[in-house]
Design a protein around this motif. Structure first.
Motif, mmCIF file in Angstrom:
data_model
loop_
_atom_site.group_PDB
_atom_site.id
_atom_site.type_symbol
_atom_site.label_atom_id
_atom_site.label_comp_id
_atom_site.label_asym_id
_atom_site.label_seq_id
_atom_site.Cartn_x
_atom_site.Cartn_y
_atom_site.Cartn_z
ATOM 1 N N THR A 125 0.826 -1.217 0.000
ATOM 2 C CA THR A 125 0.000 0.000 0.000
ATOM 3 C C THR A 125 0.854 1.258 0.000
ATOM 4 O O THR A 125 0.609 2.201 -0.763
ATOM 5 N N VAL A 126 1.866 1.295 0.851
ATOM 6 C CA VAL A 126 2.754 2.463 0.918
ATOM 7 C C VAL A 126 3.468 2.667 -0.419
ATOM 8 O O VAL A 126 3.581 3.802 -0.921
ATOM 9 N N LEU A 127 3.950 1.586 -1.007
ATOM 10 C CA LEU A 127 4.667 1.695 -2.276
ATOM 11 C C LEU A 127 3.735 2.167 -3.389
ATOM 12 O O LEU A 127 4.106 3.033 -4.202
ATOM 13 N N VAL A 128 2.524 1.638 -3.443
ATOM 14 C CA VAL A 128 1.549 2.050 -4.454
ATOM 15 C C VAL A 128 1.260 3.544 -4.337
ATOM 16 O O VAL A 128 1.248 4.284 -5.341
ATOM 17 N N GLU A 129 1.032 4.013 -3.131
ATOM 18 C CA GLU A 129 0.722 5.435 -2.937
ATOM 19 C C GLU A 129 1.900 6.313 -3.354
ATOM 20 O O GLU A 129 1.716 7.379 -3.951
ATOM 21 N N ARG A 154 9.943 -4.212 -6.627
ATOM 22 C CA ARG A 154 10.383 -3.897 -5.270
ATOM 23 C C ARG A 154 9.926 -4.976 -4.281
ATOM 24 O O ARG A 154 10.679 -5.367 -3.377
ATOM 25 N N ILE A 155 8.710 -5.476 -4.462
ATOM 26 C CA ILE A 155 8.181 -6.469 -3.525
ATOM 27 C C ILE A 155 8.948 -7.781 -3.639
ATOM 28 O O ILE A 155 9.347 -8.374 -2.624
ATOM 29 N N ILE A 156 9.178 -8.259 -4.870
ATOM 30 C CA ILE A 156 9.877 -9.541 -5.003
ATOM 31 C C ILE A 156 11.332 -9.398 -4.570
ATOM 32 O O ILE A 156 11.915 -10.325 -3.990
ATOM 33 N N CYS A 157 11.939 -8.229 -4.813
ATOM 34 C CA CYS A 157 13.309 -8.014 -4.340
ATOM 35 C C CYS A 157 13.354 -8.034 -2.818
ATOM 36 O O CYS A 157 14.263 -8.629 -2.224
ATOM 37 N N ASP A 158 12.395 -7.393 -2.170
ATOM 38 C CA ASP A 158 12.338 -7.424 -0.710
ATOM 39 C C ASP A 158 12.150 -8.846 -0.193
ATOM 40 O O ASP A 158 12.790 -9.268 0.779
#
Length: 416
Positions: A125-129, A154-158
């Motif tokens: 949510t934070v990344l999308v915003e 970013r999500i898969i890297c995290d």
């Protein structure tokens, strides 16, 4: 030809020349799928030195995906890859049959749990915003580069513990490996070399990451996969490398196009966009309808493990069937008005038959919950914050991929 009509289909009984793989039809392969389905639902197609059979009807595709007579595995992977590399040569969950598949899926499922996925919601949510802040400030952006790609990247890297400084390298590997899912004989020598180079570099990078996790355990997904145990069993280093490659392609590249294809469909049908604005809770149904109407993964391969029949059509052991997921999703025998994009199709008490966009059976996409979560949050936020949302150009450009329907760019204008 109108993309919403199969009127260009060849007469039943007259097998057409299969044209959906023609780059000139990349923007809309669906009329070719319609023509093929009506003329010959078991179409024999030469791929390099090998013949494969394309299955295009929903019931036939659903049957093969669930039937134990069909699978992947040692013989299947090698035979399939001799003509192409639709599975990228992956032997992990994509490339093996039970009992190896059962073992691998059981181990992976202990790390890739619903709790792990649901715990990502705040981060997503934070990344999308943040991405939308930048896009709205710009006013006109390429949705793919500005929104659909950086989110799952970013999500898969995290999840895998890849630092931000290495994201662009990771992205380049994803592009090379995804291109490598297509038939080898269609790839240029440069593309084949790039895929090989990406594989070597990827393996070297993750060999070091895996060693670091063994020395110092972490609670990211890679750390959990390294640590997972069941009755004394664990994932080998080779299996971990293959799973990381699978997560890169399936957990990143296809999610880009799930989001992109959904937005493109909404831009082309403002009534559907208005409906979603009025009821953001339709976002899950929108994701399902996109997976039926214009799925990121267009087809998958299966090998007949023994002699078998599908709807009266005989297959010998060792024959390859290409399950045309995108054609099955628009089969008029199963779906009313199949070419119409309708986000309410999967809403309400009597939804449409399940789509095959995430597969079916034992190879059902393990990452489906993550892809759904990312797409639903992204699409809800986009229509909530962008009061005006229009295409900057249409049709958009596509990458020269076949197995993955891969938007290269999607220029849009947006404002609060």
């Amino acid at each position: 030809m109108d993309a919403d009509s199969p009127s260009g289909a060849a007469a039943v009984g007259t097998p057409p020349a299969f044209g959906a793989f023609d780059p000139a039809r990349r923007h809309d392969p669906y009329p070719s799928y319609h023509a093929l389905r009506e003329a010959d639902p078991f179409y024999r197609l030469p791929l390099g030195a090998q013949q494969v059979t394309l299955l295009t009807r929903y019931q036939d595709c659903m049957h093969v995906l669930q039937d134990a007579a069909w699978g992947r595995g040692e013989g299947g992977t090698n035979a399939w890859r001799s003509a192409n590399s639709f599975d990228g040569g992956l032997r992990s969950l994509l490339g093996v049959n039970p009992p190896d598949h059962t073992r691998l899926r059981g181990l992976v499922s202990k790390a890739f749990t619903p709790r792990v996925i649901s715990g990502l919601r705040p981060q997503i949510t934070v990344l999308v915003e943040s991405l939308l802040d930048a896009a709205l400030a710009a006013g006109e952006v390429d949705l793919i580069d500005a929104f659909a790609r950086p989110l799952p990247l970013r999500i898969i890297c995290d999840l895998l513990g890849v630092p931000v400084r290495d994201e662009e390298t990771f992205r380049a590997w994803g592009t090379a490996l995804t291109r490598g899912l297509d038939p080898d004989y269609l790839l240029t020598p440069d593309e084949l070399a790039l895929r090989g180079k990406a594989t070597v570099e990827f393996d070297a990078y993750f060999t070091d990451l895996i060693a670091a996790r063994r020395a110092r355990p972490t609670d990211d997904l890679l750390g959990l996969l390294v640590a997972v145990r069941e009755q004394g069993d664990s994932l080998t280093e080779a299996e971990l490398l293959e799973l990381c490659a699978l997560l890169l392609v399936a957990g990143y590249e296809t999610t880009i196009n799930l989001i992109g294809n959904a937005v493109l469909a909404l831009l082309r049908d403002t009534d559907q966009l208005t409906a979603l604005r009025a009821d953001p809770d339709l976002a899950p149904a929108l994701v399902d309808e996109t997976l039926r109407h214009d799925p990121p993964v267009q087809f998958v391969g299966r090998l007949a493990l023994r002699g078998t029949e599908v709807a009266g059509h005989s297959f010998a052991a060792g024959e390859v069937g290409v399950i045309m997921l995108a054609a099955a999703g628009r089969d008029p025998r199963t779906f009313a008005e199949p070419d119409r994009f309708d986000i309410r199709r999967y809403a309400g008490p009597t939804p449409a038959p399940r789509h095959l966009g995430f597969g079916l059976g034992i190879h059902y996409c393990l990452g489906a919950p993550l892809a759904r979560l990312e797409a639903e949050i992204a699409l809800q936020a986009l229509v909530r914050r962008a009061g005006s949302l229009t295409p900057a150009s249409d049709p958009p450009s596509y990458r020269p991929h076949l197995a993955v329907r891969d938007l290269e760019t999607l220029p849009i204008r947006l404002s609060p």
